[in-house]
Design a protein around this motif. Structure first.
Motif, PDB file in Angstrom:
ATOM      1  N   VAL A 117       2.171  -9.209  -4.719  1.00 42.23           N
ATOM      2  CA  VAL A 117       1.230  -7.535  -4.942  1.00 42.23           C
ATOM      3  C   VAL A 117       0.535  -7.576  -5.635  1.00 42.23           C
ATOM      4  O   VAL A 117       0.764  -7.198  -6.673  1.00 42.23           O
TER       5      VAL A 117
ATOM      6  N   PHE B  42       2.132  -7.024  -8.886  1.00 40.83           N
ATOM      7  CA  PHE B  42       2.990  -7.428  -9.472  1.00 40.83           C
ATOM      8  C   PHE B  42       3.234  -9.142  -8.751  1.00 40.83           C
ATOM      9  O   PHE B  42       4.045  -8.227  -7.435  1.00 40.83           O
TER      10      PHE B  42
ATOM     11  N   GLY C 255       2.441   4.551  -1.520  1.00 41.86           N
ATOM     12  CA  GLY C 255       2.710   2.354  -2.036  1.00 41.86           C
ATOM     13  C   GLY C 255       0.646   2.139  -2.623  1.00 41.86           C
ATOM     14  O   GLY C 255       0.717   1.078  -2.124  1.00 41.86           O
ATOM     15  N   CYS C 256      -0.191   3.352  -2.526  1.00 39.75           N
ATOM     16  CA  CYS C 256      -1.608   3.302  -2.551  1.00 39.75           C
ATOM     17  C   CYS C 256      -1.955   2.541  -4.414  1.00 39.75           C
ATOM     18  O   CYS C 256      -2.919   2.038  -4.031  1.00 39.75           O
ATOM     19  N   GLY C 257      -0.949   2.604  -5.308  1.00 44.51           N
ATOM     20  CA  GLY C 257      -0.902   2.251  -6.262  1.00 44.51           C
ATOM     21  C   GLY C 257      -1.070   4.034  -7.921  1.00 44.51           C
ATOM     22  O   GLY C 257      -1.688   3.105  -8.407  1.00 44.51           O
TER      23      GLY C 257
ATOM     24  N   THR D 284       1.001   2.902 -10.321  1.00 40.00           N
ATOM     25  CA  THR D 284       0.794   2.517 -11.489  1.00 40.00           C
ATOM     26  C   THR D 284      -0.254   2.470 -12.301  1.00 40.00           C
ATOM     27  O   THR D 284      -0.590   2.438 -12.775  1.00 40.00           O
TER      28      THR D 284
HETATM   29  P1  ATP Z   1       4.323   6.480  -4.335  1.00 35.39           P
HETATM   30  O1  ATP Z   1       3.316   7.970  -3.896  1.00 35.39           O
HETATM   31  O2  ATP Z   1       5.764   6.199  -3.041  1.00 35.39           O
HETATM   32  O3  ATP Z   1       4.813   6.806  -5.648  1.00 35.39           O
HETATM   33  P2  ATP Z   1       2.324   4.722  -5.285  1.00 35.39           P
HETATM   34  O4  ATP Z   1       1.036   5.286  -4.688  1.00 35.39           O
HETATM   35  O5  ATP Z   1       2.218   5.719  -6.565  1.00 35.39           O
HETATM   36  O6  ATP Z   1       3.131   5.254  -4.656  1.00 35.39           O
HETATM   37  P3  ATP Z   1       3.023   2.780  -6.228  1.00 35.39           P
HETATM   38  O7  ATP Z   1       4.175   3.310  -6.907  1.00 35.39           O
HETATM   39  O8  ATP Z   1       1.601   2.493  -8.103  1.00 35.39           O
HETATM   40  O9  ATP Z   1       2.286   3.252  -5.564  1.00 35.39           O
HETATM   41  O10 ATP Z   1       3.079   1.223  -6.252  1.00 35.39           O
HETATM   42  C1  ATP Z   1       2.113   0.689  -5.751  1.00 35.39           C
HETATM   43  C2  ATP Z   1       2.157  -0.720  -5.577  1.00 35.39           C
HETATM   44  O11 ATP Z   1       2.633  -1.333  -5.666  1.00 35.39           O
HETATM   45  C3  ATP Z   1       3.394  -0.767  -3.778  1.00 35.39           C
HETATM   46  O12 ATP Z   1       3.418  -1.920  -2.516  1.00 35.39           O
HETATM   47  C4  ATP Z   1       5.071  -0.931  -4.668  1.00 35.39           C
HETATM   48  O13 ATP Z   1       6.275  -1.118  -3.722  1.00 35.39           O
HETATM   49  C5  ATP Z   1       4.050  -1.763  -5.957  1.00 35.39           C
HETATM   50  N1  ATP Z   1       5.330  -1.898  -7.157  1.00 35.39           N
HETATM   51  C6  ATP Z   1       4.918  -0.629  -8.022  1.00 35.39           C
HETATM   52  N2  ATP Z   1       5.479  -1.510  -9.235  1.00 35.39           N
HETATM   53  C7  ATP Z   1       6.307  -2.351  -8.880  1.00 35.39           C
HETATM   54  C8  ATP Z   1       6.977  -3.177  -9.801  1.00 35.39           C
HETATM   55  N3  ATP Z   1       7.506  -2.746 -11.236  1.00 35.39           N
HETATM   56  N4  ATP Z   1       7.526  -3.796  -9.397  1.00 35.39           N
HETATM   57  C9  ATP Z   1       7.066  -4.589  -8.040  1.00 35.39           C
HETATM   58  N5  ATP Z   1       6.534  -3.896  -7.074  1.00 35.39           N
HETATM   59  C10 ATP Z   1       5.785  -2.709  -7.691  1.00 35.39           C
END
Ligand code: ATP
Length: 364
Positions: free
Chosen positions: A16, A13, A39-41, A44
């Motif tokens: 990032v 993104f 935030g570990c992904g 996503t």
């Molecule tokens: P959580 O447990 O907080 O949901 P996560 O491990 O599921 O976190 P993700 O939501 O996959 O993490 O996000 C991974 C990284 O990508 C983070 O730094 C987040 O800020 C960034 N990110 C996720 N979605 C987007 C987006 N649509 N636009 C910009 N950055 C994003």
């Protein structure tokens, strides 16, 4: 039934890199938990498997078929989110049956009844979401996924809105459901207890990368890195700096308050982090040793946890109550050498001693 192969998936993104070249082969019928901090992904990665977020690179295969660019509804996967996203004006029965009605199926009533019985929702079919508890709503959301009979379930923190009691009950329900359905489950959570109790395998993510994939026992007993060691287990594993020294073919890790014999070995001098889990420490004389001062004793009911200063670091000791320790006690601690973990001081990867100690599974 579905095998999901994730091959070098990447998602950026802007600047990032949310997911950085992750590969995972999820066998048919597995309960794979994606575990890691906020935030570990995790989300996503799951959304890329579901088809809700297009990858920047890599592929997703479903039973050998490349579905990387397929639309979500062509994937035979059902996703359940943390927010229940139920239709507030529809009854439970209509919420559950919704995916079938949009597909113009004729057996909607029978399927809804079947799913309601699996999830124990029979008595609630005429209610609307606002008349349900959080746990009941979560079950309706699951029901809406179940009714489609997908090849796999993708669950994004489905338990995180529930209170502690409901969470434990729903955890057990999900495990039971997985055993009954024998479908593939991919479950995202930051909760290590959920991962340990439900997973057939855990994939630990950190900063968009895969740190380790293994059974709960493998991840707990032989963590691949200090990150995994510290993330799984509560209270956290103690990690103290030391230097490996070999005298007459015997290896020791020596540091401030640390002098731990590790058995035969002739590794060259190197800096390490010595790890030991709180339940593997004992007070008294013995093979491996740490010397420290008790700073706090916590009563957990059946057990106590003592937190000790050792050199410039900290160790926790967990055992049946009472431990017989008091604040300011100076104590010497031991552990089986088999239970001592060694990690590189630079990079934190596990240093494999040969032979790697073999252990029975540890319950947490
Ligand atoms: P959580 O447990 O907080 O949901 P996560 O491990 O599921 O976190 P993700 O939501 O996959 O993490 O996000 C991974 C990284 O990508 C983070 O730094 C987040 O800020 C960034 N990110 C996720 N979605 C987007 C987006 N649509 N636009 C910009 N950055 C994003």
């Amino acid at each position: 039934m579905s095998r999901i192969q994730i091959d070098g998936l990447t998602r950026r993104f802007g600047d990032v890199t949310a997911v950085d070249g992750i590969s995972l082969d999820i066998a048919d019928g597995e309960f794979l938990v994606l575990l890691g901090p906020s935030g570990c992904g995790k989300s996503t990665l799951l959304r890329m498997v579901a088809g809700l977020t297009p990858p920047t690179g890599g592929r997703v295969l479903l039973d050998g078929r490349d579905i990387t660019t397929a639309a979500p509804r062509e994937r035979d996967l059902a996703m359940v989110f943390q927010s229940y996203a139920l239709y507030p004006h529809l009854t439970v029965a209509k919420n559950i049956g919704f995916p079938l009605r949009t597909r113009r199926r004729r057996d909607v009533g029978a399927r809804v009844a079947e799913v309601a019985s699996v999830l124990g929702l029979e008595e609630l079919l005429d209610r609307r979401p606002r008349e349900l508890s959080g746990g009941q709503r979560q079950r309706v959301a699951l029901g809406r996924a179940l009714v489609r009979e997908p090849g796999a379930f993708l669950l994004d923190e489905p338990l995180s809105n529930l209170d502690a009691t409901l969470r434990t009950a729903t955890r057990a329900e999900l495990t039971h459901l997985h055993r009954r359905l024998r479908s593939t489950f991919v479950h995202v959570t930051h909760d290590q207890v959920e991962a340990m109790t439900m997973a057939t395998r855990i994939a630990v993510l950190n900063g968009g990368r895969l740190e380790q994939v293994g059974t709960p026992e493998e991840v707990y007993d032989t963590p691949a890195s200090t990150f995994v060691a510290g993330f799984v287990g509560s209270p956290a594993i103690g990690l103290l700096p030391a230097r490996l020294q070999s005298t007459d073919g015997l290896l020791r890790a020596v540091g401030d308050g640390v002098d731990v014999p590790l058995g035969p070995g002739d590794d060259e001098d190197r800096d390490v982090l010595v790890g030991v889990r709180p339940e593997h420490l004992r007070v008294g004389e013995g093979a491996a040793t740490w010397r420290g001062t008790v700073r706090l004793v916590e009563n957990l009911g059946g057990e106590e946890v003592a937190h000790l200063d050792v050199g410039s670091g900290r160790l926790a000791l967990r055992g049946p109550r009472p431990l017989g320790l008091a604040v300011d006690d100076h104590v010497r601690l031991t552990a089986d050498p088999d239970r001592v973990h060694l990690f590189s001081a630079t990079g934190g990867r596990r240093l494999v001693r040969t032979p790697e100690p073999t252990r029975a599974p540890v319950a947490v």
